[in-house]
Design a protein around this motif. Structure first.
Motif, PDB file in Angstrom:
ATOM      1  N   GLU A 144       0.656  -1.042   0.049  1.00 11.49           N
ATOM      2  CA  GLU A 144      -0.140  -0.165  -0.027  1.00 11.49           C
ATOM      3  C   GLU A 144       0.393   1.486  -0.184  1.00 11.49           C
ATOM      4  N   THR A 145       1.791   1.593   0.581  1.00  8.01           N
ATOM      5  CA  THR A 145       2.571   2.912   1.229  1.00  8.01           C
ATOM      6  C   THR A 145       3.516   2.844  -0.139  1.00  8.01           C
ATOM      7  N   TRP A 146       3.903   1.945  -1.220  1.00  7.28           N
ATOM      8  CA  TRP A 146       4.517   1.670  -2.166  1.00  7.28           C
ATOM      9  C   TRP A 146       4.127   2.620  -3.513  1.00  7.28           C
ATOM     10  N   MET A 150       2.402 -11.616  13.625  1.00  8.55           N
ATOM     11  CA  MET A 150       2.082 -10.261  12.395  1.00  8.55           C
ATOM     12  C   MET A 150       0.854  -9.887  14.193  1.00  8.55           C
ATOM     13  N   PRO A 151       0.571  -8.707  13.890  1.00  9.07           N
ATOM     14  CA  PRO A 151       0.575  -7.997  15.214  1.00  9.07           C
ATOM     15  C   PRO A 151      -1.388  -8.357  14.814  1.00  9.07           C
ATOM     16  N   GLU A 152      -2.043  -8.518  15.878  1.00  7.86           N
ATOM     17  CA  GLU A 152      -3.433  -8.521  15.847  1.00  7.86           C
ATOM     18  C   GLU A 152      -4.900  -7.637  14.638  1.00  7.86           C
ATOM     19  N   GLY A 153      -5.484  -8.527  14.380  1.00  8.22           N
ATOM     20  CA  GLY A 153      -6.075  -7.492  13.313  1.00  8.22           C
ATOM     21  C   GLY A 153      -5.201  -7.025  12.272  1.00  8.22           C
ATOM     22  N   LEU A 154      -4.657  -7.072  12.048  1.00 10.91           N
ATOM     23  CA  LEU A 154      -4.385  -5.946  10.762  1.00 10.91           C
ATOM     24  C   LEU A 154      -4.309  -6.870   9.521  1.00 10.91           C
ATOM     25  N   VAL A 155      -4.489  -6.042   8.796  1.00 10.90           N
ATOM     26  CA  VAL A 155      -5.187  -6.061   7.475  1.00 10.90           C
ATOM     27  C   VAL A 155      -4.147  -5.147   6.351  1.00 10.90           C
ATOM     28  N   GLN A 156      -3.688  -5.903   5.361  1.00 11.83           N
ATOM     29  CA  GLN A 156      -2.903  -4.893   4.164  1.00 11.83           C
ATOM     30  C   GLN A 156      -3.746  -5.373   3.036  1.00 11.83           C
ATOM     31  N   GLY A 157      -3.434  -4.428   2.319  1.00 13.96           N
ATOM     32  CA  GLY A 157      -3.692  -4.667   0.456  1.00 13.96           C
ATOM     33  C   GLY A 157      -2.259  -5.113  -0.223  1.00 13.96           C
TER      34      GLY A 157
END
Length: 433
Positions: A190-192, A267-274
């Motif tokens: 997402e960031t890049w 992985m952090p709990e509840g992490l969501v990434q696109g």
């Protein structure tokens, strides 16, 4: 009486909205056709066609054909044709696959997934495409063998060379770094993706500014300022919209956990990434930029379009059309190799049927995108849009449940209809090119 010259040419007289924007009406028509196709299939699939997941898949499926279509524009503009691109893609793919599974591990002792394996394999593939493409160009340019015959022979030869190189076997899995060019296995995140979007927006406005500046310097009429801002706004909306949709396609939780585990992290709990922008799509955009730059800003590009417009006049003007033919087909060969990287890495292996019928899809994409078979006219962005329209048709029909033979029938009808519309357009505008 002292002569004075204006600091800048006056804006053109008031015109209609689209006339002031100076947008090719065929481009508007293609965009309209693409929108209609998306809306129809979105309705037929109960909203599944325009989901982030499907749009993501659509972009990575389009990349391979679109990359080759940019080169096919140059080929057709110069009144040639290349029927061998699918077979050449297969040969380049086979060479890269054998490099990764035989040459680097057994001959060089590097092993699969070594940092040097991917660049060596790509270099081998690009050199293969360059040499074969230049050879085609030499046969056509210097021996005066028609391009149709040379590339038809290449269509038969290189498909079977690819089969011979692999003994007819599927070769894989391919190098993990190599697979980054396939789409799902290689994205910017997402960031890049937003960083690339910001740079693209700045690039779009810079291009608009430079175009206006060049017009002023050469005392050509310029567009109204509002028209420039409208074009910039449309470009911004398209770039930001695409990146937003691709970022909205979320990585499955299980896959995300595996990615964190591979890095030795939790992985952090509840992490969501696109997923973000696929590297293969970024590669397509870079190639489109380079090919457009060649077409519009270089001597080679001017020679290509001049030769396509009138080959006899181009020769009389001193253009070495034979060497130009070699260069064009060499470029086509390199683009076939790059497409082979994208296609084989998306599959994660090399297969015997890779690139099958791609020659027809590539030619169709260029023609649907407005490249004139009579030569002298064509655009890079048109070919990419043509490839996207074709892939949208095939993807949409597959989602609806249309069998593959009927999909090809529809694509064939669309191709003939597109050429017919292009002929009518040229007659209406008086363009005999």
């Amino acid at each position: 009486m002292t002569e004075t010259s204006p600091a800048a040419p006056p804006p053109a007289k008031p015109r209609g909205f689209f006339a002031a924007l100076e947008i090719d009406t065929r481009l508007i028509g293609m965009i309209g056709a693409f929108v209609v196709i998306c809306l129809i299939f979105n309705f037929l699939t109960d909203g599944r066609f325009m989901t982030p997941r499907n749009i993501f898949n659509l972009t990575i499926q389009t990349a391979s054909v679109a990359i080759m279509a940019t080169g096919m524009v140059f080929v057709i503009v110069t009144r040639h044709i290349d029927l061998s691109v699918g077979s050449l893609l297969a040969t380049c793919s086979a060479m890269m696959a054998m490099t990764q599974t035989l040459v680097t591990p057994e001959w060089l002792g590097l092993g699969l997934n070594h940092p040097a394996t991917m660049p060596i394999a790509i270099l081998v593939g690009v050199l293969t495409g360059l040499v074969i493409g230049a050879f085609h160009g030499w046969l056509i340019g210097y021996l005066a063998i028609p391009a149709f015959i040379v590339t038809l022979g290449g269509f038969l030869v290189w498909r079977n060379v690819a089969w011979h190189l692999t003994d007819g076997q599927t070769i894989g899995p391919l190098d993990e770094n190599f697979q980054l060019f396939g789409g799902i296995n290689g994205t910017l995140g997402e960031t890049w993706s937003w960083v690339v979007a910001a740079l693209a927006v700045l690039g779009a406005f810079y291009a608009i500014f430079q175009s206006r500046r060049n017009r002023v310097l050469h005392e050509f009429p310029v567009k109204p300022l509002w028209a420039e801002f409208v074009l910039g706004g449309v470009a911004t909306a398209a770039i930001v919209g695409l990146v937003a949709v691709l970022n909205a396609y979320e990585i499955p939780t299980a896959r995300l956990e595996r990615l964190f585990e591979a890095r030795g992290e939790t992985m952090p709990e509840g992490l969501v990434q696109g997923y973000g922008l696929p590297i293969s799509v970024l590669l397509l955009l870079l190639i489109a930029f380079i090919m457009t730059l060649i077409a519009r800003r270089t001597r080679l590009g001017r020679y290509i379009f001049a030769t396509g417009g009138n080959p006899e006049a181009a020769e009389l003007a001193g253009i070495n059309t034979r060497l130009l033919t070699v260069k064009i087909f060499a470029i086509m060969g390199v683009l076939c190799a790059i497409s082979a990287v994208v296609a084989s890495s998306r599959q994660t292996f090399h297969s015997n049927d890779i690139g099958t019928l791609d020659e027809l899809r590539v030619i169709a994409a260029a023609v649907i995108g407005g490249t004139a078979l009579s030569g002298g006219m064509g655009t890079i962005y048109g070919a990419i849009l043509g490839a996207l329209i074709m892939q949208s048709l095939q993807s949409g029909m597959a989602m609806v449940g249309v069998d593959a033979p009927y999909q090809n029938i529809v694509v064939g009808i669309v191709l003939v209809f597109a050429v017919f519309v292009d002929i009518l357009y040229r007659r209406r505008t008086g363009d005999k090119t």
